[in-house]
Enzyme design. Structure first.
Site, PDB file in Angstrom:
ATOM      1  N   PRO A 156       5.265  -4.734   5.429  1.00 46.68           N
ATOM      2  CA  PRO A 156       5.863  -3.565   5.933  1.00 46.68           C
ATOM      3  C   PRO A 156       5.793  -2.503   4.295  1.00 46.68           C
ATOM      4  O   PRO A 156       6.238  -3.608   2.967  1.00 46.68           O
ATOM      5  CB  PRO A 156       7.498  -3.978   5.825  1.00 46.68           C
ATOM      6  CG  PRO A 156       6.906  -5.466   6.316  1.00 46.68           C
ATOM      7  CD  PRO A 156       6.075  -6.071   6.333  1.00 46.68           C
ATOM      8  N   GLU A 157       5.582  -1.802   4.292  1.00 50.49           N
ATOM      9  CA  GLU A 157       6.255  -1.232   3.491  1.00 50.49           C
ATOM     10  C   GLU A 157       7.317  -1.085   2.640  1.00 50.49           C
ATOM     11  O   GLU A 157       8.734  -0.979   4.078  1.00 50.49           O
ATOM     12  CB  GLU A 157       5.541   0.598   3.451  1.00 50.49           C
ATOM     13  CG  GLU A 157       3.629   0.515   3.282  1.00 50.49           C
ATOM     14  CD  GLU A 157       2.950   1.272   3.150  1.00 50.49           C
ATOM     15  OE1 GLU A 157       3.145   2.163   2.376  1.00 50.49           O
ATOM     16  OE2 GLU A 157       1.805   1.187   3.569  1.00 50.49           O
ATOM     17  N   LYS A 182      10.028  -3.801  -2.071  1.00 50.74           N
ATOM     18  CA  LYS A 182       9.581  -4.880  -0.611  1.00 50.74           C
ATOM     19  C   LYS A 182      10.695  -5.783  -0.429  1.00 50.74           C
ATOM     20  O   LYS A 182       9.984  -6.844   0.049  1.00 50.74           O
ATOM     21  CB  LYS A 182       8.503  -5.318  -0.369  1.00 50.74           C
ATOM     22  CG  LYS A 182       6.895  -3.387  -0.547  1.00 50.74           C
ATOM     23  CD  LYS A 182       5.789  -4.181  -0.711  1.00 50.74           C
ATOM     24  CE  LYS A 182       5.106  -2.669   0.033  1.00 50.74           C
ATOM     25  NZ  LYS A 182       3.691  -3.472   0.230  1.00 50.74           N
ATOM     26  N   ARG A 196      11.295  -7.284 -12.736  1.00 52.27           N
ATOM     27  CA  ARG A 196       9.318  -6.732 -12.923  1.00 52.27           C
ATOM     28  C   ARG A 196       9.084  -6.301 -12.510  1.00 52.27           C
ATOM     29  O   ARG A 196       7.883  -5.912 -12.591  1.00 52.27           O
ATOM     30  CB  ARG A 196       9.402  -9.230 -12.125  1.00 52.27           C
ATOM     31  CG  ARG A 196       9.935 -10.016 -12.983  1.00 52.27           C
ATOM     32  CD  ARG A 196       8.604 -11.279 -12.838  1.00 52.27           C
ATOM     33  NE  ARG A 196       8.956 -11.308 -11.430  1.00 52.27           N
ATOM     34  CZ  ARG A 196      10.113 -12.202 -10.717  1.00 52.27           C
ATOM     35  NH1 ARG A 196      10.759 -13.004 -12.250  1.00 52.27           N
ATOM     36  NH2 ARG A 196      10.832 -12.909  -9.267  1.00 52.27           N
ATOM     37  N   ARG A 247      -7.656  -5.116  -0.566  1.00 55.99           N
ATOM     38  CA  ARG A 247      -7.715  -3.766   0.420  1.00 55.99           C
ATOM     39  C   ARG A 247      -8.363  -2.873   0.656  1.00 55.99           C
ATOM     40  O   ARG A 247      -8.949  -2.437  -0.484  1.00 55.99           O
ATOM     41  CB  ARG A 247      -5.862  -3.461   0.174  1.00 55.99           C
ATOM     42  CG  ARG A 247      -5.078  -4.223  -0.506  1.00 55.99           C
ATOM     43  CD  ARG A 247      -4.730  -5.149   0.984  1.00 55.99           C
ATOM     44  NE  ARG A 247      -4.014  -4.677   2.016  1.00 55.99           N
ATOM     45  CZ  ARG A 247      -2.233  -4.074   1.990  1.00 55.99           C
ATOM     46  NH1 ARG A 247      -1.133  -4.508   1.421  1.00 55.99           N
ATOM     47  NH2 ARG A 247      -2.362  -3.393   2.778  1.00 55.99           N
TER      48      ARG A 247
END
Length: 347
Positions: free
Chosen positions: A2-3, A51, A160, A310
């Site tokens: 999921p974005e 995310k 982070r 990717r």
């Protein structure tokens, strides 16, 4: 995976379903033993940062979220995680978010969607966390991460991450400065959650097409105006996604031109695909999953290649290496407002 916009939708659904309510928590799978420690606590808040999902639990409704006693369940869905919901009518704004999944109750013997009594639904053996409230329940399966943190642990995770375009506290200058200082390709930087949080493969491919930028150009070769333009384009695109559950990047006048995508899986399925009134996914994207098909704008064949583990998609004619001179007005595809005008390319 999921974005970021879907995680923000998930946080909103959990707030709507359980916010400020005392809930029951359990781990039917047995791999999240900390669920027993939070059983009977109040879900004070749910927030998304990129995310990552943070669920804030307090022992009593009189305790504010953020107090020292607050405990945060951090969830990262990864490639295979999902949340599914069941409950009374109007309980949740979504029935499921995450990887391809079966709706809660669909496998209950002798029951169909309309007849499921959510109180009788037995969790699947793979359920990592179940949250049950007065009006419904939510089951988490297959997450990459599910852990309990204190305030310092939550902040360490957030520190982070790069800025999230969907958060009001996002500092876009951190994103811009990080890109301009890097020799790494912009197509890689956009997928780095330490640089910008919440961007996935679809937003990466589409925003670079809309910016007319080749994915391989190093960040330091871009101008400040170019990088700021990427951020300014992402914000309304992702806000639309968070509101509707759909990624739509095409202009209306381009949607019927070569209205095809190349799908080898269900990876591009979106919320509401079954609704005839929404923009179908084969009309929603310019380059994502359109390899070997003609570009909607210039008819050049869309290409794809591996980039940082990717697949990246781009048009070799529209997306030049260093310039960003669009021949069409970049207006948001599903809203009446126009984005900011093109900025100067001088540093």
């Amino acid at each position: 995976m999921p974005e970021g916009h879907t995680v923000h939708r998930l946080a909103a659904a959990l707030r709507a379903g359980f916010g400020e309510q005392r809930v029951r928590t359990s781990s039917p799978q047995g791999r999240f033993s900390e669920a027993a420690d939070l059983d009977g606590w109040v879900l004070a808040d749910a927030e998304a940062v990129g995310k990552h999902l943070f669920l804030a639990f307090v022992p009593d409704a009189s305790v504010d979220a953020g107090a020292p006693v607050t405990r945060y369940v951090r969830v990262h869905l990864g490639l295979y995680g999902s949340w599914t919901f069941a409950g009374e009518p109007g309980f949740a704004t979504v029935h499921a978010i995450g990887a391809p999944r079966v709706r809660i109750g669909e496998r209950e013997e002798g029951l169909d969607d309309g007849d499921v009594d959510w109180r009788r639904i037995v969790p699947r053996p793979t359920t990592r966390l179940r949250i049950a409230g007065p009006q419904g329940l939510a089951d988490l399966t297959g997450p990459t991460a599910c852990e309990v943190l204190d305030a310092a642990g939550r902040q360490a995770v957030i520190d982070r991450l790069g800025p999230d375009p969907l958060r009001a506290d996002a500092d876009r200058r951190r994103f811009v400065d990080r890109v301009l200082a890097s020799r790494t390709a912009i197509g890689v930087l956009l997928m780095n959650q330490d640089v910008i949080a919440g961007i996935g493969n679809i937003y990466r491919a589409e925003v670079l097409f809309r910016a007319r930028l080749d994915p391989t150009v190093p960040g330091r070769d871009l101008t400040r105006g170019m990088v700021e333009g990427i951020w300014e384009d992402l914000v309304p695109l992702m806000e639309y996604g968070a509101r509707t559950g759909r990624i739509v990047t095409t202009q209306p006048e381009h949607r019927d031109i070569e209205a095809r995508i190349v799908e080898r899986s269900r990876g591009t399925r979106q919320n509401g695909d079954e609704d005839p009134d929404v923009v179908p996914r084969e009309k929603s994207f310019y380059v994502y999953h359109r390899q070997t098909l003609p570009c909607r704008v210039c008819a050049t064949e869309i290409r794809s290649a591996d980039m940082a583990a990717r697949t990246v998609f781009w048009c070799p004619r529209c997306q030049t290496v260093r310039s960003r001179r669009a021949t069409w007005t970049r207006e948001h595809p599903a809203a009446p407002w126009a984005l900011a005008p093109e900025r100067s390319e001088r540093p």
